[in-house]
Each structure stands twice: as structure tokens, then as C-alpha cells.
Write a protein that holds these residues in place. Structure first.
Motif, mmCIF file in Angstrom:
data_model
loop_
_atom_site.group_PDB
_atom_site.id
_atom_site.type_symbol
_atom_site.label_atom_id
_atom_site.label_comp_id
_atom_site.label_asym_id
_atom_site.label_seq_id
_atom_site.Cartn_x
_atom_site.Cartn_y
_atom_site.Cartn_z
ATOM 1 N N MET A 1 7.095 11.319 -0.152
ATOM 2 C CA MET A 1 5.870 11.103 -1.100
ATOM 3 C C MET A 1 6.054 12.105 -2.158
ATOM 4 O O MET A 1 5.277 12.770 -2.424
ATOM 5 N N THR B 1 6.981 5.110 0.075
ATOM 6 C CA THR B 1 5.992 5.613 0.901
ATOM 7 C C THR B 1 5.448 4.549 1.798
ATOM 8 O O THR B 1 5.311 3.595 1.568
ATOM 9 N N TRP C 1 3.689 11.932 -5.325
ATOM 10 C CA TRP C 1 2.076 12.141 -4.947
ATOM 11 C C TRP C 1 1.818 13.808 -5.198
ATOM 12 O O TRP C 1 0.556 13.938 -5.324
ATOM 13 N N VAL D 1 -0.061 3.947 1.178
ATOM 14 C CA VAL D 1 -0.362 3.254 -0.218
ATOM 15 C C VAL D 1 -1.681 2.586 -0.202
ATOM 16 O O VAL D 1 -2.509 2.610 -1.148
ATOM 17 N N GLU D 2 -1.952 1.959 0.782
ATOM 18 C CA GLU D 2 -3.484 1.319 1.067
ATOM 19 C C GLU D 2 -4.558 2.089 1.067
ATOM 20 O O GLU D 2 -5.704 2.022 0.434
ATOM 21 N N SER E 1 -4.396 11.053 -4.543
ATOM 22 C CA SER E 1 -3.156 11.745 -3.778
ATOM 23 C C SER E 1 -3.670 12.484 -2.456
ATOM 24 O O SER E 1 -3.005 12.323 -1.667
ATOM 25 N N ALA F 1 -4.242 9.810 0.103
ATOM 26 C CA ALA F 1 -3.088 9.116 0.556
ATOM 27 C C ALA F 1 -2.459 10.342 1.519
ATOM 28 O O ALA F 1 -1.972 9.942 2.752
ATOM 29 N N ASP G 1 3.165 1.843 3.884
ATOM 30 C CA ASP G 1 2.464 1.123 3.409
ATOM 31 C C ASP G 1 0.771 1.589 3.616
ATOM 32 O O ASP G 1 0.148 1.422 2.968
#
Length: 411
Positions: free
Chosen positions: A258, A60, A261, A65-66, A291, A294, A62
Motif C-alpha cells: 500500500m 493492494t 495509500w 481496495v473494496e 486511505s 483502507a 482486493d
């Protein structure tokens, strides 16, 4: 099934009827079953290469994810949120839909779900009464008929083989229509075949839907994975007269790598989306907030990561088709979308291989796994025996090694 103790409430003790007939009739997902078996064999130390699951091998992005890491630390994400989705995510999905497909909708037309599978089931559950028929073009993704049946509907399969590029015609749809038909399931790009309907083909099918006062559910999960410059589009954009009777399902799984997720969504008329949301409020409540945060970062971001993945998928697409077509007895059309190859293996059936008689594609898939340690999904799972589905969403080296093993097995 009527003779089974699981399906006859009038016979035996309640304890004899251990599983309900409705749930007992559901088959395990064939694609996940193959993937699980491949992973189990790998865990045993066997060098299995899996072409089973439709799962990008990329991490996924970056920045997504952050966003999730930050969301974990924010206490507001530790609580219940609206069952139908975070308001800011629904708004972002509206903007993403306008940007990517030109379809104008409102947040009230959006329901955020636990992945595309929940979106599909809840949409059918909201649309179908017992006995309503859904026309399902085949080859189809294995979950569609099960979701329809679980919702009380009746799937009616219409088969399109490789001679018509795996795409159904209006004439075939009309031949399958009955007085009980309510919905057409429409999928482009297709899982499992990678077929992509052109804009003109979509308009023709959309007009047929309109002429017969039907509904359409269109799955756009692979919308960004179209190759060779095919001119295509979203059903409610190309056929705006269908907007009030069209449900779109989509999600972040394939586009943004993803799959784990679990964030999808339904877009449709407000009354139907509200009904599906009522169901979700009792079934699962809100999708996990981390999720959703994200997914918000994903759909608000640009498509640079998507474009990079698409370049790799395109390269693998050409390689897998080339290599499969070098095997005598296999014919693989070039898919124009998604990340699947769907070769005909009819030329390998009805023969002995390695001293074993192989008559079906299910037996062939088992033989390939046993002898070459390569996992593929047989066409039986998709309503079209005589074929195999191979996902090319795996690494380049694994792809070449896996198909090389198949070449050697049948050389």
C-alpha cells in the motif's frame, strides 16, 4: 553554505535569498530520484529495469481496495475527521500491535500519519531541540538524516559494514555517544541492508539505551519480512523498561503493498504523541479518510496476503544473492529481512569499465544505468560508499533479466 545567498539573511536583498537555508540544505530522496529516472526512461521506450524503489510489485489486496471503494461512497468520509486519526483505526492499530508484536498500548498512544515519512519527521520534531544528537546506524535509509536535521537535530553516523552483517555493536554506539546525545535510531529489519538484529542483540542495545537515559526511535515498517527463522522482536517488548522513552513508527505500505495509500503511524508515550499530533493538526490535518478506511481493512484482516508476498520475496532474495555473487568484484551477503540486497562493489571500483574509469559506487550506478539499462541506488545515498542497493520487490522475470544484464556488463 555560509557564503550562499540562501543561507545568510544579513546580506543582499530579501529576494536574493530565494530558498531558506533550512530547506535548501535538504537533498532530494535518492531512491525516489533513481525510480523517477528509471520510469522516465521507460516512458521514452527504453527497456529499463528498476531496482531502485522499495515498492512491492503486488497489487493492494482486493478486500482493502473494496473497503476504499465503499468509503468513497459514504458522505461521512467527505468531511474533516480528527487530525490524529479515525478512532476506529487507532483502536485497530492497538489490536494489531498486540497481535503482531505483543506490545500493549492504548489509542491515546497512537497518531495516524501520512505515511511512514511523516511519522518519522513528526516523531523527531517532537523529541528534538536544536543541537540534540541522534545516533544513526549506517548504512541508513536516506530520509533519516534529513528528517533529523529538519527537526533541528544532528545525525551522528555509526557505520557497520558487511564484516559485521551491517549491524552496529554496543561498543560502537558508546563510542559515538556524547553529552548531546538524546536519541538512538534503531531499524530492524533494515533498509537498505536487510539486516535483522536478534532478540539478544536488541536486548543488549536496549539496556545500553536505558543505562544512559536515552530515547529510542524504532522503525518497524518491515516487521513481517523476516526470513530464515531469525529470532527477533520489537524493542519495547524485549526491553519493557524503555516503553516510556520509546517511539515506534510503522505503517501499511510494505506489509500490505500500500505504498501509494500513505498511511503510517507513531506509537509512543502519550505526551509525546499529543505533541506530534498538535504539529500534524497544523501541517496536514487528518490523513485522507478513504486511505484510513483502507488501512483499517488491512490491519483488521489476517496476514494471508502478507504471507503469500513473503514467499515470493524469499524466493527472489535467494535468487538475487546467488546471481550477484556470480559477478567477479561483487560480494553480496544474504539479507535476513525486508526486500533489499546490499552488495559490496568495491572489487569493481578503481578500474576501467567499457573505456570509462569508475572510482565510486555513484559512478558505477550511473554506468550500469547507461550501459545495461538497469537502475540501482549507490551506497552514497545510504552513508556507505562502495555498495549498491537493489530492491528485489519486483517481478521474478525482471529480476533475472536485470541481474543477467549486470553479469554480462562485467563479464
Amino acid at each position: 553554505m555560509s557564503d550562499s545567498p540562501t543561507s545568510s539573511p544579513s546580506t543582499g536583498s530579501p529576494r536574493d535569498r530565494r530558498v531558506s537555508a533550512r530547506i535548501g540544505a535538504i537533498a532530494e530522496s535518492a531512491t525516489l530520484k533513481v525510480d523517477a529516472k528509471a520510469k522516465a526512461l521507460k516512458a521514452e521506450g527504453r527497456p529499463v529495469i528498476g531496482f531502485g524503489a522499495g515498492e512491492p510489485d503486488f497489487p493492494t489486496p482486493d478486500y482493502v481496495v473494496e473497503a476504499a471503494v465503499e468509503a468513497c461512497r459514504d458522505p461521512k468520509n467527505h468531511r474533516y475527521t480528527p487530525a490524529g486519526g479515525l478512532p476506529e483505526l487507532k483502536k485497530a492499530i492497538v489490536e494489531k500491535t498486540r497481535r503482531d508484536s505483543g506490545y500493549e498500548v492504548t489509542p491515546a498512544q497512537v497518531l495516524v500519519t501520512n505515511g511512514g515519512k511523516q511519522a518519522i519527521y513528526e516523531a523527531f520534531a517532537a523529541m528534538l531541540d536544536p543541537g540534540d544528537e541522534v545516533i544513526v546506524p549506517a548504512p541508513y535509509w536516506t530520509t533519516y538524516p534529513e528528517a533529523i536535521a529538519l527537526a533541528g537535530g544532528v545525525p551522528v553516523e555509526v557505520l557497520a559494514d558487511e564484516t559485521q552483517d551491517y549491524k552496529v555493536t554496543v561498543e560502537q554506539l558508546e563510542a559515538a555517544r556524547t553529552e548531546r546525545t538524546k536519541v538512538l535510531l534503531f531499524v530492524s529489519p533494515s533498509n537498505p541492508t536487510g539486516a535483522v538484529y536478534t532478540a539478544d542483540e536488541i536486548r543488549a542495545i536496549g539496556q545500553w539505551v536505558e543505562d544512559h537515559d536515552l530515547w529510542v526511535l524504532t522503525d518497524e515498517i518491515y516487521e513481517h519480512l523476516v526470513y530464515d527463522g531469525v529470532e527477533t522482536g520489537s524493542m519495547p517488548v524485549l526491553c519493557p523498561f524503555l516503553a516510556d522513552h520509546c517511539v515506534v513508527v510503522n505503517g501499511v505500505a510494505k506489509t500490505y503493498a500500500m505504498t501509494g495509500w500513505r498511511v503510517g503511524w507513531i506509537i509512543g508515550p502519550e505526551d509525546l504523541v499529543k505533541a506530534a499530533g498538535n504539529l500534524q493538526s497544523h501541517a496536514t490535518s487528518n490523513v485522507a479518510n478513504v486511505s484510513q478506511r483502507a488501512a483499517l481493512a488491512a490491519v483488521e484482516g489476517d496476514l494471508a496476503a502478507v504471507d503469500a508476498m513473503k514467499v515470493a520475496f524469499d524466493r527472489r532474495r535467494r535468487k538475487i544473492v546467488e546471481m550477484l555473487n556470480e559477478v567477479e568484484g561483487i560480494y553480496c551477503p544474504t539479507p535476513q529481512g525486508a526486500f533489499y540486497a546490499y552488495p559490496s562493489v568495491k572489487g569493481l571500483l578503481g578500474r576501467e569499465h567499457g573505456g570509462r574509469q569508475i572510482d565510486t559506487s555513484a559512478e558505477l550506478a550511473e554506468y550500469i544505468l547507461d550501459q545495461a539499462e538497469v537502475a540501482v541506488v549507490p551506497g552514497e545515498a545510504f552513508g556507505s560508499p562502495g555498495y549498491l542497493r537493489l530492491s528485489y520487490a519486483l517481478g521474478d522475470d525482471d529480476l533475472v533479466e536485470g541481474i543477467s544484464r549486470i553479469q554480462k556488463l562485467f563479464s
